[in-house]
Motif scaffolding. Structure first.
Motif, PDB file in Angstrom:
ATOM      1  N   SER A   4      31.599  32.973  39.792  1.00  0.00           N
ATOM      2  CA  SER A   4      32.653  33.987  39.750  1.00  0.00           C
ATOM      3  C   SER A   4      31.998  35.333  39.481  1.00  0.00           C
ATOM      4  O   SER A   4      31.389  35.533  38.431  1.00  0.00           O
ATOM      5  CB  SER A   4      33.654  33.675  38.631  1.00  0.00           C
ATOM      6  N   SER A   6      32.487  39.281  38.935  1.00  0.00           N
ATOM      7  CA  SER A   6      33.473  40.308  38.580  1.00  0.00           C
ATOM      8  C   SER A   6      33.574  41.353  39.675  1.00  0.00           C
ATOM      9  O   SER A   6      32.585  41.716  40.306  1.00  0.00           O
ATOM     10  CB  SER A   6      33.064  40.995  37.276  1.00  0.00           C
ATOM     11  N   ASN A   7      34.796  41.832  39.882  1.00  0.00           N
ATOM     12  CA  ASN A   7      35.092  42.904  40.837  1.00  0.00           C
ATOM     13  C   ASN A   7      34.719  42.558  42.278  1.00  0.00           C
ATOM     14  O   ASN A   7      34.560  43.444  43.100  1.00  0.00           O
ATOM     15  CB  ASN A   7      34.418  44.213  40.408  1.00  0.00           C
ATOM     16  N   THR A   8      34.604  41.284  42.575  1.00  0.00           N
ATOM     17  CA  THR A   8      34.281  40.832  43.924  1.00  0.00           C
ATOM     18  C   THR A   8      35.555  40.333  44.591  1.00  0.00           C
ATOM     19  O   THR A   8      36.392  39.710  43.960  1.00  0.00           O
ATOM     20  CB  THR A   8      33.226  39.707  43.868  1.00  0.00           C
ATOM     21  N   ALA A   9      35.689  40.627  45.879  1.00  0.00           N
ATOM     22  CA  ALA A   9      36.823  40.130  46.654  1.00  0.00           C
ATOM     23  C   ALA A   9      36.480  38.745  47.188  1.00  0.00           C
ATOM     24  O   ALA A   9      35.356  38.498  47.642  1.00  0.00           O
ATOM     25  CB  ALA A   9      37.149  41.076  47.794  1.00  0.00           C
ATOM     26  N   GLU A  44      43.853  40.902  35.020  1.00  0.00           N
ATOM     27  CA  GLU A  44      43.114  42.074  35.520  1.00  0.00           C
ATOM     28  C   GLU A  44      42.608  41.897  36.949  1.00  0.00           C
ATOM     29  O   GLU A  44      42.056  42.819  37.528  1.00  0.00           O
ATOM     30  CB  GLU A  44      41.958  42.406  34.587  1.00  0.00           C
ATOM     31  N   SER A  45      42.784  40.728  37.508  1.00  0.00           N
ATOM     32  CA  SER A  45      42.472  40.520  38.920  1.00  0.00           C
ATOM     33  C   SER A  45      43.654  41.030  39.736  1.00  0.00           C
ATOM     34  O   SER A  45      44.712  41.318  39.185  1.00  0.00           O
ATOM     35  CB  SER A  45      42.237  39.035  39.200  1.00  0.00           C
ATOM     36  N   ARG A  46      43.487  41.135  41.040  1.00  0.00           N
ATOM     37  CA  ARG A  46      44.632  41.574  41.845  1.00  0.00           C
ATOM     38  C   ARG A  46      44.618  40.932  43.222  1.00  0.00           C
ATOM     39  O   ARG A  46      43.570  40.695  43.806  1.00  0.00           O
ATOM     40  CB  ARG A  46      44.712  43.086  41.935  1.00  0.00           C
ATOM     41  N   GLN A  62      40.872  40.152  44.470  1.00  0.00           N
ATOM     42  CA  GLN A  62      39.731  40.779  43.826  1.00  0.00           C
ATOM     43  C   GLN A  62      39.711  40.329  42.373  1.00  0.00           C
ATOM     44  O   GLN A  62      40.692  40.520  41.644  1.00  0.00           O
ATOM     45  CB  GLN A  62      39.805  42.295  43.906  1.00  0.00           C
ATOM     46  N   GLY A  64      38.849  40.206  38.474  1.00  0.00           N
ATOM     47  CA  GLY A  64      38.675  41.197  37.422  1.00  0.00           C
ATOM     48  C   GLY A  64      37.380  40.968  36.653  1.00  0.00           C
ATOM     49  O   GLY A  64      36.471  40.280  37.114  1.00  0.00           O
ATOM     50  N   GLU A  65      37.328  41.496  35.447  1.00  0.00           N
ATOM     51  CA  GLU A  65      36.109  41.436  34.632  1.00  0.00           C
ATOM     52  C   GLU A  65      35.941  40.123  33.880  1.00  0.00           C
ATOM     53  O   GLU A  65      34.828  39.647  33.725  1.00  0.00           O
ATOM     54  CB  GLU A  65      36.100  42.584  33.614  1.00  0.00           C
ATOM     55  N   GLU A 106      29.785  43.383  50.291  1.00  0.00           N
ATOM     56  CA  GLU A 106      30.231  44.782  50.217  1.00  0.00           C
ATOM     57  C   GLU A 106      30.485  45.383  51.588  1.00  0.00           C
ATOM     58  O   GLU A 106      31.381  46.211  51.754  1.00  0.00           O
ATOM     59  CB  GLU A 106      29.216  45.621  49.446  1.00  0.00           C
TER      60      GLU A 106
END
Length: 141
Positions: A4, A6-9, A44-46, A62, A64-65, A106
């Motif tokens: 997992s 963080s901040n990765t789609a 915090e994910s979306r 995406q 979250g942290e 990215e």
């Protein structure tokens, strides 16, 4: 070993138990879809985009942290199982235990991936125009 980041789609695919087409039942599909729009499940994910097919779902989310991918997917599956089973007047597993995930690099275009996801009903021959399919969403609308 699932990683997992963080901040990765992530592009996620989850199938219904035994690929049963439970989401052809309109109230059941509505119940599941409401969960995919419930921000409290993501913390915090979306959710970036999703489409619910008769026997599976695609999510573009995406991370979250702090939450792992498994934790977010677990909350989505748990909530949608509870509400969908209620709509179907049934009990038992709704989703297969496993899910497929692909971490996007990215350089991958999130909007292009979202368009691909929401066009699934069109490619499957369920509809002639994406506007005619009620069970999808993307943040870019």
């Amino acid at each position: 070993g699932r990683v997992s980041l963080s901040n990765t789609a992530y592009l996620i695919t989850a199938t219904s138990e035994n690929r049963e087409p439970l989401f052809t039942h309109f109230p059941a599909a509505c119940s599941a879809a409401r969960c995919f729009e419930d921000a409290t499940l993501f913390r915090e994910s979306r959710m970036l985009a999703w489409v619910l097919m008769p026997d599976h779902v695609h999510w573009l989310l995406q991370l979250g942290e702090t939450d792992s991918l498994g934790e977010v997917i677990g909350r989505l599956k748990f909530a949608s199982s509870r509400h969908t089973n209620r709509a179907l007047n049934r009990t038992g597993p709704l989703w297969s235990k496993a899910f497929h995930d692909h971490a996007l690099r990215e350089e991958e275009d999130l909007q292009a991936v979202a368009r691909y996801i929401v066009a699934n009903p069109l490619r499957a021959g369920l509809i002639k125009r994406i506007e005619d399919y009620p069970f999808w969403n993307a943040i870019w609308l």
